[in-house]
Design a protein around this motif. Structure first.
Motif, PDB file in Angstrom:
ATOM      1  N   LYS A  89      14.566 -14.722   2.708  1.00 56.03           N
ATOM      2  CA  LYS A  89      13.696 -14.304   4.656  1.00 56.03           C
ATOM      3  C   LYS A  89      14.092 -12.326   4.197  1.00 56.03           C
ATOM      4  N   ARG A  90      15.207 -11.955   3.683  1.00 52.43           N
ATOM      5  CA  ARG A  90      15.104 -10.447   3.686  1.00 52.43           C
ATOM      6  C   ARG A  90      14.264  -9.836   2.861  1.00 52.43           C
ATOM      7  N   GLN A  91      13.963 -10.358   1.736  1.00 47.97           N
ATOM      8  CA  GLN A  91      13.272  -9.984   1.204  1.00 47.97           C
ATOM      9  C   GLN A  91      11.756 -10.082   1.556  1.00 47.97           C
ATOM     10  N   LEU A  92      11.130 -10.616   1.928  1.00 51.55           N
ATOM     11  CA  LEU A  92      10.370 -11.041   3.177  1.00 51.55           C
ATOM     12  C   LEU A  92       9.821 -10.047   3.851  1.00 51.55           C
ATOM     13  N   ALA A  93      11.215  -9.973   4.759  1.00 51.15           N
ATOM     14  CA  ALA A  93      10.221  -8.626   5.765  1.00 51.15           C
ATOM     15  C   ALA A  93      10.692  -6.947   5.011  1.00 51.15           C
ATOM     16  N   GLY A  94      11.448  -7.647   4.126  1.00 53.10           N
ATOM     17  CA  GLY A  94      11.118  -5.569   2.765  1.00 53.10           C
ATOM     18  C   GLY A  94      10.117  -6.131   2.915  1.00 53.10           C
ATOM     19  N   PHE A  95       9.501  -6.716   1.775  1.00 54.79           N
ATOM     20  CA  PHE A  95       8.057  -6.347   1.598  1.00 54.79           C
ATOM     21  C   PHE A  95       6.462  -6.268   2.572  1.00 54.79           C
ATOM     22  N   ARG A  96       7.078  -7.185   3.603  1.00 54.80           N
ATOM     23  CA  ARG A  96       5.668  -7.029   4.818  1.00 54.80           C
ATOM     24  C   ARG A  96       6.137  -5.368   5.108  1.00 54.80           C
ATOM     25  N   ARG A  97       7.361  -5.289   5.806  1.00 57.94           N
ATOM     26  CA  ARG A  97       7.231  -3.431   6.186  1.00 57.94           C
ATOM     27  C   ARG A  97       6.426  -2.780   5.231  1.00 57.94           C
ATOM     28  N   THR A  98       6.203  -2.961   4.209  1.00 57.30           N
ATOM     29  CA  THR A  98       5.244  -2.216   3.288  1.00 57.30           C
ATOM     30  C   THR A  98       4.357  -2.397   3.574  1.00 57.30           C
ATOM     31  N   VAL A  99       3.918  -3.954   3.041  1.00 61.91           N
ATOM     32  CA  VAL A  99       2.618  -4.098   2.871  1.00 61.91           C
ATOM     33  C   VAL A  99       2.166  -3.820   4.030  1.00 61.91           C
ATOM     34  N   SER A 100       2.293  -4.428   6.254  1.00 65.15           N
ATOM     35  CA  SER A 100       1.539  -4.038   6.407  1.00 65.15           C
ATOM     36  C   SER A 100       0.767  -2.411   7.378  1.00 65.15           C
ATOM     37  N   PRO A 101       2.084  -2.116   6.961  1.00 68.21           N
ATOM     38  CA  PRO A 101       1.538  -0.857   7.558  1.00 68.21           C
ATOM     39  C   PRO A 101       0.314   0.043   6.290  1.00 68.21           C
ATOM     40  N   GLN A 102       0.649  -0.427   5.576  1.00 64.97           N
ATOM     41  CA  GLN A 102      -0.837   0.724   4.148  1.00 64.97           C
ATOM     42  C   GLN A 102      -1.899  -0.382   4.567  1.00 64.97           C
ATOM     43  N   ARG A 103      -2.010  -1.458   4.450  1.00 66.94           N
ATOM     44  CA  ARG A 103      -3.005  -2.565   4.895  1.00 66.94           C
ATOM     45  C   ARG A 103      -3.368  -1.830   6.144  1.00 66.94           C
ATOM     46  N   ASP A 104      -3.014  -1.223   7.109  1.00 71.48           N
ATOM     47  CA  ASP A 104      -3.455   0.089   7.897  1.00 71.48           C
ATOM     48  C   ASP A 104      -3.960   1.681   7.860  1.00 71.48           C
ATOM     49  N   VAL A 105      -3.073   1.817   6.975  1.00 67.40           N
ATOM     50  CA  VAL A 105      -3.828   3.672   6.002  1.00 67.40           C
ATOM     51  C   VAL A 105      -5.091   3.161   5.259  1.00 67.40           C
ATOM     52  N   LEU A 106      -5.204   1.750   4.734  1.00 62.61           N
ATOM     53  CA  LEU A 106      -6.081   1.838   3.543  1.00 62.61           C
ATOM     54  C   LEU A 106      -6.879   1.520   4.990  1.00 62.61           C
ATOM     55  N   SER A 107      -7.114   0.840   5.193  1.00 64.70           N
ATOM     56  CA  SER A 107      -8.644   0.718   6.853  1.00 64.70           C
ATOM     57  C   SER A 107      -8.953   1.772   7.220  1.00 64.70           C
ATOM     58  N   ARG A 108      -7.771   2.950   7.285  1.00 64.63           N
ATOM     59  CA  ARG A 108      -8.029   4.155   7.516  1.00 64.63           C
ATOM     60  C   ARG A 108      -8.806   5.153   7.247  1.00 64.63           C
ATOM     61  N   LEU A 109      -8.342   4.837   5.879  1.00 58.92           N
ATOM     62  CA  LEU A 109      -9.014   5.950   4.872  1.00 58.92           C
ATOM     63  C   LEU A 109     -10.675   4.736   4.432  1.00 58.92           C
ATOM     64  N   ILE A 110     -10.992   3.761   4.794  1.00 63.02           N
ATOM     65  CA  ILE A 110     -12.078   3.220   4.083  1.00 63.02           C
ATOM     66  C   ILE A 110     -12.765   3.847   5.058  1.00 63.02           C
ATOM     67  N   HIS A 111     -12.781   3.733   6.638  1.00 58.81           N
ATOM     68  CA  HIS A 111     -13.743   4.384   7.906  1.00 58.81           C
ATOM     69  C   HIS A 111     -13.419   6.248   7.982  1.00 58.81           C
ATOM     70  N   LEU A 112     -13.164   6.605   6.430  1.00 59.06           N
ATOM     71  CA  LEU A 112     -12.464   7.978   7.039  1.00 59.06           C
ATOM     72  C   LEU A 112     -13.880   8.696   6.722  1.00 59.06           C
ATOM     73  N   GLN A 113     -14.227   9.651   7.233  1.00 59.54           N
ATOM     74  CA  GLN A 113     -15.718  10.568   6.689  1.00 59.54           C
ATOM     75  C   GLN A 113     -15.458  11.911   6.558  1.00 59.54           C
TER      76      GLN A 113
END
Length: 350
Positions: A207-231
């Motif tokens: 559970k600790r490993q999954l929580a630590g991994f999610r703390r990276t993947v979830s914000p990284q997904r949001d950053v990549l979404s911003r990058l895709i829509h960036l002009q």
């Protein structure tokens, strides 16, 4: 250490440029550069800052560890902070080394203070393409055109960034598959054996490993979404579809992690259910033992009472001088014991 790969005027692909030559060629928009800083010194970071005129706050982020991915937009470049989560081979804890990127219209600067498998794969690809390109220069026709077409250095600088990010996200899937196998094993183990402390430790560690991994993947997904829509001039329209593919992979990974976290919560509930059942069983066994001991004590109470009476040393006790007094006392105690035993058995107390 600074490593420089350069595509010059759409024809040459080299890795032998000096830093002074890089500054000269950098002004030509027909040239594409990838500059990688591996565990850079302070002088190397300031050297890059002076050459590209990076913002001091970005340099501050590069020199210190950032807990969360981020994206900052500037006129001439995009500053991107990412993490490359991986499992430590000895402690089995999730590590999150940082990789920073400066993406300009014709350059990509990557900075990392720890060895990066994604960067290493991209460098290996560059070296392979370099050899292939140099060999193809001596040939005319389709092979020479293929060498240029397949080399990401002959595209825009954002394709270099895509290659590295793609390697980072691809390395997520072996971790996810390992966790899937671990969860299946834990589910079987929890339901097939007694609840042990080691099983609980494995559940909490996962559970600790999954929580630590999610703390990276979830914000990284949001950053990549911003990058895709960036002009931004540094982002070409042709690369958006490739970054969207990485974004889809991140969504899939994030959904799998959420599913695994829910599954682990169910596994933990099952563990506590098994543990509670074991505690109830142990309590039931203890209750049975105590009931039997109580019945035995109850049977012996009147016998002890009789023995206590006839154990008193008074002279005026008629049964003391009776010839059959001893056998009478034993018979009385035996009859009482058997009667009480029969009564308890009839009540199903024994």
């Amino acid at each position: 250490m600074i490593t420089i790969y350069a595509q010059l005027f759409g024809k040459e692909f080299v890795n032998t440029l000096t830093f002074d030559e890089l500054v000269i060629y950098l002004k030509d928009p027909q040239c594409i550069f990838w500059i990688d800083l591996d565990s850079p010194t302070l002088d190397e970071i300031h050297q890059i800052q002076d050459a590209f005129n990076f913002h001091p706050l970005c340099i501050e982020d590069v020199m210190s560890y950032s807990n969360s991915p981020k994206l900052d937009e500037f006129d001439e470049y995009i500053f991107l902070v990412t993490h490359e989560p991986r499992m430590h081979p000895e402690t089995n804890e999730i590590e999150r080394p940082e990789i920073d990127f400066f993406l300009g219209k014709n350059y990509l600067v990557s900075v990392h203070h720890e060895p990066s498998p994604a960067i290493a794969k991209s460098i290996h690809r560059c070296e392979t393409q370099l050899l292939y390109h140099q060999a193809a220069l001596y040939e005319k026709g389709s092979r020479g055109r293929t060498a240029i077409k397949d080399n990401f250095m002959f595209k825009n600088s954002d394709f270099i960034l895509h290659t590295i990010l793609d390697h980072i996200v691809d390395d997520y899937f072996p971790l996810v598959e390992k966790w899937e196998d671990d969860i299946d094993h834990l589910e079987e183990h929890v339901l097939s054996v007694r609840a042990e402390r080691s099983v609980l430790n494995e559940i909490l560690k996962l559970k600790r490993q999954l929580a630590g991994f999610r703390r990276t993947v979830s914000p990284q997904r949001d950053v990549l979404s911003r990058l895709i829509h960036l002009q931004h001039p540094a982002m070409s329209k042709a690369s958006v579809v490739y970054f969207r593919d990485i974004f889809d992979h991140l969504i899939r990974v994030n959904e799998l992690i959420d599913t695994y976290r829910d599954t682990m919560s169910n596994v933990l509930d099952a563990y506590y259910s098994v543990l509670s059942h074991q505690i109830n069983e142990n309590s039931h066994i203890v209750n049975i033992i105590m009931k039997r001991l109580t019945i035995i004590t109850t049977i012996f109470m009147p016998l002890t009472f009789i023995a206590g009476i006839y154990g008193m040393n008074f002279h005026n006790m008629p049964e003391i001088r009776w010839e059959y007094g001893y056998y009478y006392a034993l018979g009385l105690m035996g009859a009482l014991a058997l009667s009480m035993f029969y009564f308890f058995r009839k009540k199903f107390w024994f």
